[in-house]
Write an enzyme that holds these catalytic residues in place. Structure first.
Site, PDB file in Angstrom:
ATOM      1  N   ARG A  93       0.857  -1.185   0.000  1.00 46.20           N
ATOM      2  CA  ARG A  93       0.000   0.000   0.000  1.00 46.20           C
ATOM      3  C   ARG A  93       0.895   1.238   0.000  1.00 46.20           C
ATOM      4  O   ARG A  93       1.816   1.351   0.804  1.00 46.20           O
ATOM      5  CB  ARG A  93      -0.861   0.007   1.258  1.00 46.20           C
ATOM      6  CG  ARG A  93      -1.627   1.298   1.404  1.00 46.20           C
ATOM      7  CD  ARG A  93      -2.325   1.365   2.748  1.00 46.20           C
ATOM      8  NE  ARG A  93      -3.071   2.603   2.841  1.00 46.20           N
ATOM      9  CZ  ARG A  93      -3.088   3.371   3.922  1.00 46.20           C
ATOM     10  NH1 ARG A  93      -2.401   3.043   4.995  1.00 46.20           N
ATOM     11  NH2 ARG A  93      -3.806   4.474   3.938  1.00 46.20           N
ATOM     12  N   ARG A 243      -8.943  14.587  13.457  1.00 50.17           N
ATOM     13  CA  ARG A 243      -8.750  15.632  12.435  1.00 50.17           C
ATOM     14  C   ARG A 243      -9.993  16.511  12.297  1.00 50.17           C
ATOM     15  O   ARG A 243     -11.118  16.008  12.374  1.00 50.17           O
ATOM     16  CB  ARG A 243      -8.459  15.001  11.071  1.00 50.17           C
ATOM     17  CG  ARG A 243      -7.157  14.254  11.017  1.00 50.17           C
ATOM     18  CD  ARG A 243      -6.966  13.569   9.659  1.00 50.17           C
ATOM     19  NE  ARG A 243      -6.378  12.255   9.855  1.00 50.17           N
ATOM     20  CZ  ARG A 243      -6.458  11.250   8.992  1.00 50.17           C
ATOM     21  NH1 ARG A 243      -7.093  11.408   7.845  1.00 50.17           N
ATOM     22  NH2 ARG A 243      -5.908  10.089   9.263  1.00 50.17           N
TER      23      ARG A 243
END
Ligand code: ADP
Length: 398
Positions: A93, A243
């Site tokens: 990934r 976030r």
């Protein structure tokens, strides 16, 4: 036997999974964490006939290369045997493929240089991904290594969706645009949903809510991503575990001028000390919903902000798509939080979204429909499996 080893490496850790591709079954998975320390921790799980045996050790692991040697040792000591299941390829990934990579790509020296070059867009992730690839190549020198990018699925975004209304020359020079992330997951679950419904993916308009610690929403038209909530970086869009998601960029100017907060601290504040955590002091959606349901006003307010943003995006994506066939919930929160699903879709009956409360409350690890039989929009919970998708794409590339 056709096994693929999937690697997801960060700066001080990597996850791995050995997948037998004929039946698409996971034979082993593991996590090597705190690389670079005296007390690095290794978890190796062997999966056989549906049951999992877990092995753990704590030891010094100075770098990724040593981490891979320890992983190989765990396979030798606990199985499955890599001689019996030799990986035909290793899939990695990689977070940021910029505008350059849109397909699974066999690793060459030039590919690694290009991934490194994209580090300015993902300084925390891409260098660590390259370190992981290099170390894995030392452990598996004789098989192809393939990189699969988190951004790749979003390469189909039309310019109107990926262009920020920023001075065009500045944007071009510094490669500033929306790239989107979690692409492997959005692709996987939208394809799984089509297969499950017995429909052609090319006929479907879908909205995917990937709600984990990081969270993003994607509008998928005929199998292609046409809008997504994350941007240049994974900070934009939905409210997340830590976030902010969307915030007026002038908040940064304001805090810099008024509170003398510098760029590095703003980065830390917006990415690590905000979101659900910043609002409530809690990081885990389980704890948040339990407290909110028990009447805690702070937890309730944080959950309301989280759900409000989801509705905002959902509404926007309905209008971008014009017609919506499915809404898909996936990842830790999407797959497990009855409350988040119920609150996000509450009151949308006029838009053809009818959730069946009893179906929504059923717990299961399998793909399932949670809307009523006569709901014009089919709502599904689809467990994501990014490792399997990486393994599939790795195999397709070799
Ligand atoms: P990551 O982005 O790290 O891969 P995951 O997809 O594993 O994240 O999702 C992690 C999130 O899933 C956490 O916020 C956790 O609270 C949430 N979660 C897991 N199980 C449940 C549950 N039963 N109810 C609500 N939230 C859950």
């Amino acid at each position: 036997m056709t096994a693929v080893l999937v690697i997801n490496s960060g700066s001080s850790s990597f996850k791995y999974q050995l997948i037998e591709m004929v039946g698409e079954t996971t034979l082993a998975r593991g996590l090597v964490e705190r690389i670079g320390s005296e007390d690095a921790h290794v978890t190796h799980e062997v999966i056989e006939n549906g049951s999992t045996e877990k092995f753990e050790q704590t030891r010094s692991i100075p770098n990724h290369t040593e981490g891979f040697a320890v992983m190989l040792g765990a396979f030798t000591a606990h199985g499955p045997s890599l001689d019996e299941h030799p990986p035909v390829a290793v899939g990695h990934r990689v977070v940021h493929g910029g505008a350059r990579f849109f397909e699974p790509t066999v690793v060459t020296d030039l590919v690694k240089i290009n991934i490194q070059d994209l580090s300015e867009l993902a300084p925390l992730h891409n260098p660590a991904n390259v370190d992981g690839i290099t170390a894995a190549q030392e452990s598996f020198p004789d098989v192809p290594h393939v990189v699969v990018f988190d951004t790749a699925f979003h390469q189909t975004l039309p310019p109107a969706a990926y262009t920020y209304a920023l001075d065009a020359e500045t944007a071009k020079r510094y490669r500033v645009r929306k790239y989107g992330f979690h692409g492997t997951s959005h692709k996987f679950v939208s394809e799984e949903a089509a297969r499950f419904l017995g429909r052609e993916n090319s006929d479907l308009n879908q909205i995917v809510l990937h709600l984990g610690n990081g969270a993003s929403m994607t509008a998928v038209r005929g199998g292609e991503s046409v809008e997504t909530s994350m941007g240049l970086t994974p900070l934009e869009g939905l409210v997340m575990g830590t976030r902010t998601g969307d915030i007026d960029p002038a908040v940064a100017f304001h805090l810099h001028r008024r509170a003398d907060i510098g760029v590095a601290e703003l980065d830390d504040l917006f990415n690590k000390r905000s979101g659900i955590y910043g609002l409530s002091g809690l990081k885990d959606m389980r704890d948040l919903t339990v407290k909110a349901n028990a009447g805690d006003a702070t937890a309730r307010a944080a959950l309301d902000v989280y759900v409000h943003r989801l509705k905002q995006y959902l509404g926007g994506y309905f209008f971008q798509l014009g017609r919506v066939d499915t809404i898909i919930f996936t990842a830790g929160i999407g797959e497990n939080s009855v409350d988040v699903r119920a609150e996000t879709l509450a009151g949308l009956e006029n838009f053809g979204v009818n959730v069946d409360a009893a179906r929504n409350e059923q717990r299961s690890d399998s793909i399932r429909v949670i809307s009523t039989d006569d709901s014009p929009v089919t709502v599904l919970v689809v467990p994501t499996n990014e490792e399997l998708e990486i393994a599939r794409q790795t195999l397709s590339a070799v």
